[in-house]
Design a protein around this motif. Structure first.
Motif, PDB file in Angstrom:
ATOM      1  N   LEU A  63       0.738  -1.163   0.168  1.00 35.89           N
ATOM      2  CA  LEU A  63      -0.088   0.020  -0.083  1.00 35.89           C
ATOM      3  C   LEU A  63       0.718   1.395  -0.035  1.00 35.89           C
ATOM      4  O   LEU A  63       0.545   2.408  -0.781  1.00 35.89           O
ATOM      5  N   ILE A  64       1.966   1.305   0.741  1.00 30.83           N
ATOM      6  CA  ILE A  64       2.595   2.407   0.944  1.00 30.83           C
ATOM      7  C   ILE A  64       3.381   2.636  -0.704  1.00 30.83           C
ATOM      8  O   ILE A  64       3.558   4.022  -0.955  1.00 30.83           O
ATOM      9  N   GLU A  65       3.958   1.678  -1.139  1.00 35.80           N
ATOM     10  CA  GLU A  65       4.508   1.752  -2.362  1.00 35.80           C
ATOM     11  C   GLU A  65       3.652   2.059  -3.358  1.00 35.80           C
ATOM     12  O   GLU A  65       4.113   3.007  -4.314  1.00 35.80           O
ATOM     13  N   LEU A  66       2.325   1.896  -3.536  1.00 44.66           N
ATOM     14  CA  LEU A  66       1.317   2.095  -4.395  1.00 44.66           C
ATOM     15  C   LEU A  66       0.999   3.551  -4.172  1.00 44.66           C
ATOM     16  O   LEU A  66       0.854   4.441  -5.234  1.00 44.66           O
ATOM     17  N   VAL A  67       0.845   3.991  -3.075  1.00 43.96           N
ATOM     18  CA  VAL A  67       0.817   5.430  -2.766  1.00 43.96           C
ATOM     19  C   VAL A  67       1.737   6.220  -3.355  1.00 43.96           C
ATOM     20  O   VAL A  67       1.510   7.467  -4.087  1.00 43.96           O
ATOM     21  N   ILE A  87      -1.012  12.485   3.680  1.00 43.83           N
ATOM     22  CA  ILE A  87      -0.759  11.452   4.829  1.00 43.83           C
ATOM     23  C   ILE A  87      -1.363  10.273   4.725  1.00 43.83           C
ATOM     24  O   ILE A  87      -2.749  10.338   4.304  1.00 43.83           O
ATOM     25  N   LEU A  88      -0.902   9.107   4.986  1.00 46.09           N
ATOM     26  CA  LEU A  88      -1.360   7.746   4.868  1.00 46.09           C
ATOM     27  C   LEU A  88      -1.437   6.877   6.357  1.00 46.09           C
ATOM     28  O   LEU A  88      -0.662   7.035   6.912  1.00 46.09           O
ATOM     29  N   SER A  89      -2.684   6.724   6.671  1.00 46.07           N
ATOM     30  CA  SER A  89      -2.976   6.089   7.774  1.00 46.07           C
ATOM     31  C   SER A  89      -3.347   4.353   7.425  1.00 46.07           C
ATOM     32  O   SER A  89      -3.891   4.253   6.333  1.00 46.07           O
ATOM     33  N   ASP A  90      -3.201   3.744   8.419  1.00 44.51           N
ATOM     34  CA  ASP A  90      -3.939   2.214   8.320  1.00 44.51           C
ATOM     35  C   ASP A  90      -5.172   2.396   8.599  1.00 44.51           C
ATOM     36  O   ASP A  90      -5.833   3.208   9.238  1.00 44.51           O
ATOM     37  N   SER A  91      -5.996   1.168   8.613  1.00 50.14           N
ATOM     38  CA  SER A  91      -7.342   1.015   9.024  1.00 50.14           C
ATOM     39  C   SER A  91      -7.713   1.364  10.601  1.00 50.14           C
ATOM     40  O   SER A  91      -8.712   1.577  10.858  1.00 50.14           O
ATOM     41  N   GLU A  92      -6.555   1.321  11.410  1.00 50.49           N
ATOM     42  CA  GLU A  92      -6.594   1.587  12.679  1.00 50.49           C
ATOM     43  C   GLU A  92      -6.348   2.770  13.162  1.00 50.49           C
ATOM     44  O   GLU A  92      -6.510   3.016  14.342  1.00 50.49           O
ATOM     45  N   GLY A  93      -6.309   3.762  12.315  1.00 52.43           N
ATOM     46  CA  GLY A  93      -6.112   5.217  12.410  1.00 52.43           C
ATOM     47  C   GLY A  93      -4.618   5.589  12.840  1.00 52.43           C
ATOM     48  O   GLY A  93      -4.268   6.629  13.021  1.00 52.43           O
ATOM     49  N   TYR A  94      -3.695   4.693  12.683  1.00 52.86           N
ATOM     50  CA  TYR A  94      -2.108   5.070  12.999  1.00 52.86           C
ATOM     51  C   TYR A  94      -1.750   5.643  11.775  1.00 52.86           C
ATOM     52  O   TYR A  94      -1.710   5.071  10.645  1.00 52.86           O
TER      53      TYR A  94
END
Length: 603
Positions: A63-67, A87-94
């Motif tokens: 996901l990070i690479e594709l963003v 900003i990119l977060s995961d599904s838990e908000g981090y």
């Protein structure tokens, strides 16, 4: 406790001409209150430990690479003129990563909108990341719409990201101070998400075909078309929401022929099937982000590979790294590869050559200075190299040349993780991965009082040594690689020249070899083979001396016995250290190895 949202807080939002339902904001404020938050209270940070953050980066690597590949370029193109951060977060908000403006203002820094911090509603109240994850839709939270008063100076727009199976993977967010986000920001964030979700579709294992669908030909490349991914047999592996609508909910495993007949397989141009326009293209494995050839860096030289593996482990935990090696061995190139491979690759790599800076400018260059701090200082002041490296790498090359006074200030920066500019009383927090390098024996420098012992131990989290060129077993490969790089046309290397190059001690290491190959390729332009006559005079002389030393080692009779004795005495005196023995004898390591082998000694 009750609350009331005014008209300014409620606002109005549209995406692609469709009015969004506004009850999400009232629902979000309600959830914020029920979590025990108060508008005027400052929440406690929920921040991941470095090891936990590293684990999440590994989990979300794709996901990070594709963003980074599909989202960041568009963000930079449209938002480079603003003080915005993606900003990119995961599904838990981090928060996992961020791009854009490298340094937040004091206000944004104070609210901890940074990597590793949690921004779910129950911890931060109504905010774009947390609320988009809860509402499962793209939203903007502008100024007064934030539940916590401390957040009402900023504008944020975010959208959740879903996998091809409908699983929520995280959220993408644009945050800006002061400037209010418009409907165009919502459209931009939705476009970013669409590109990322499309890239995720195209990276489904086994994907072979991509079929784009639209009711109008003009929409086939619009970014809002339907997309179906199929394997090499035409079985559906995934589809986006628009394709689900256009094809009446196709299922994974269905044959694409069932929905598009044979039309989709007739070519790669735009075709018609009933009311749909269709465009098929092959997904080539070589174009994917995660092909096997792109995984990691591998060195053929065992000593260098060991140094690399060790360095990669500590870099992920922000432990200081000290790189030792002679001048010209490639320490800076090693650090460049480390930075590119690290979790900090999207942040700056700032290199400082401590030996090249005048003593009176070292501190202002490193730590920055306040406006008017000294005669000739810029009236705007200067951030300094350390603050420029915030979030990324600070590479201190030739650290052994740093003045003692500067060493004291650097030690405080590393201990406190904050820097105070020259002429200022204000300290600025910094998050940096420190990498230092030197060709000098720092422990000897410490003994002589030329280098602070406490700074040495602070920098020496892990110590790795880059082997000298003469110590490497892949010299021949490097020679041929550089020759291919610099030659103008197909050309060979004379075997006698190659033998001499392999025997040469290379005091300038890779830098010397690189320069030499550039020169001899230029000198031999138009020749079928590069030979000894193309070498500069000084190199010819050095190679001749090396060859002479090699010949002396092969002399017969009493002279040979004397040489053998000298070799054995030196080898034993230096406890079998090949490098030191070769230096003491004035010969190359390859020559010494051959002599030891002739004497029946394994080294």
């Amino acid at each position: 406790m009750t609350f009331k949202l005014n008209a300014q807080q409620l606002g109005s939002q549209q995406v692609n001409g469709q009015q969004l339902q506004q009850h999400w904001l009232a629902d979000s404020w309600q959830r914020s209150q029920e979590s025990g938050l108060r508008e005027t209270a400052n929440p406690q940070d929920m921040r991941l430990a470095l090891s936990d953050l590293q684990a999440r980066h590994h989990t979300h690597k794709q996901l990070i690479e594709l963003v980074n590949t599909h989202g960041v370029p568009l963000f930079n193109q449209l938002m480079s003129h603003t003080s915005s951060r993606l900003i990119l977060s995961d599904s838990e908000g981090y928060v996992l990563c961020h791009w854009g403006v490298s340094k937040y203002s004091d206000k944004l820094a104070n609210i901890a909108l940074d990597v590793g911090v949690n921004w779910l509603e129950q911890h931060r109240g109504t905010n774009a990341i947390g609320t988009a994850l809860s509402a499962k839709q793209a939203i903007s939270v502008v100024g007064e719409q934030h539940f916590l008063k401390q957040n009402r100076f900023m504008s944020c727009t975010a959208s959740p990201i879903f996998s091809s199976t409908g699983k929520m993977l995280g959220a993408i967010d644009i945050t800006t101070e002061q400037a209010q986000h418009t409907q165009q920001t919502l459209v931009l964030i939705s476009s970013l998400v669409q590109q990322i979700e499309t890239a995720l579709l195209c990276h489904i294992p086994g994907s072979h075909y991509r079929i784009d669908l639209a009711e109008q030909a003009s929409l086939i490349n619009s970014g809002w078309q339907g997309i179906v991914i199929a394997d090499d047999e035409g079985k559906i592996l995934g589809s986006n929401p628009m394709a689900q609508k256009l094809l009446n909910s196709p299922r994974v495993g269905d044959d694409i022929n069932r929905y598009l007949g044979q039309a989709w397989h007739k070519g790669e141009g735009v075709l018609r099937h009933e009311s749909l326009h269709i465009k098929r293209q092959s997904i080539h494995p070589s174009k994917r982000v995660f092909s096997a050839k792109q995984v990691g860096v591998k060195f053929r030289e065992p000593k260098l590979e060991r140094a690399w593996q060790q360095a990669c482990k500590v870099i992920g935990r922000s432990i200081p790294l000290l790189i030792l090696g002679e001048t010209g061995v490639g320490k800076e190139q090693f650090v460049n590869k480390l930075h590119a491979q690290s979790l900090r690759s999207s942040a700056p790599l700032v290199a400082v050559n401590c030996a090249a800076l005048p003593a009176d400018l070292v501190e202002s260059e490193l730590f920055g200075y306040q406006a008017g701090a000294f005669t000739g200082a810029s009236r705007n002041g200067y951030q300094g190299k350390i603050r420029h490296a915030d979030g990324g790498f600070l590479f201190l090359d030739e650290i052994g040349e740093m003045p003692l006074a500067t060493q004291s200030r650097l030690l405080r920066v590393l201990q406190e993780r904050e820097v105070t500019p020259v002429g200022s009383n204000q300290a600025f927090k910094v998050d940096i991965q420190v990498v230092a390098a030197t060709h000098i024996n720092l422990e000897k420098q410490v003994e002589d009082g030329l280098f602070r012992q406490d700074l040495f131990y602070r920098l020496n989290g892990l110590q790795v040594t880059i082997p000298a060129l003469r110590e490497r077993g892949d010299i021949e490969r490097i020679i041929h690689k550089l020759h291919r790089k610099y030659r103008v046309a197909e050309q060979g290397i004379e075997s006698a020249l190659l033998a001499q190059l392999l025997d040469y001690a290379w005091p300038g290491n890779l830098r010397e070899l690189d320069n030499l190959m550039q020169v001899i390729c230029l000198m031999s332009e138009g020749e079928a083979e590069v030979n000894r006559q193309h070498l500069p005079d000084n190199i010819q002389q050095r190679l001749a001396q090396a060859a002479s030393a090699d010949t002396c080692l092969k002399e017969p009779s009493g002279l040979e016995e004397t040489i053998n004795t000298n070799v054995m005495e030196t080898f034993n005196r230096l406890d079998g250290n090949i490098t030191q023995c070769a230096k003491a004898l004035g010969i190359s390591r390859n020559t010494l190895y051959r002599k030891l082998k002739a004497l029946g000694i394994k080294a």
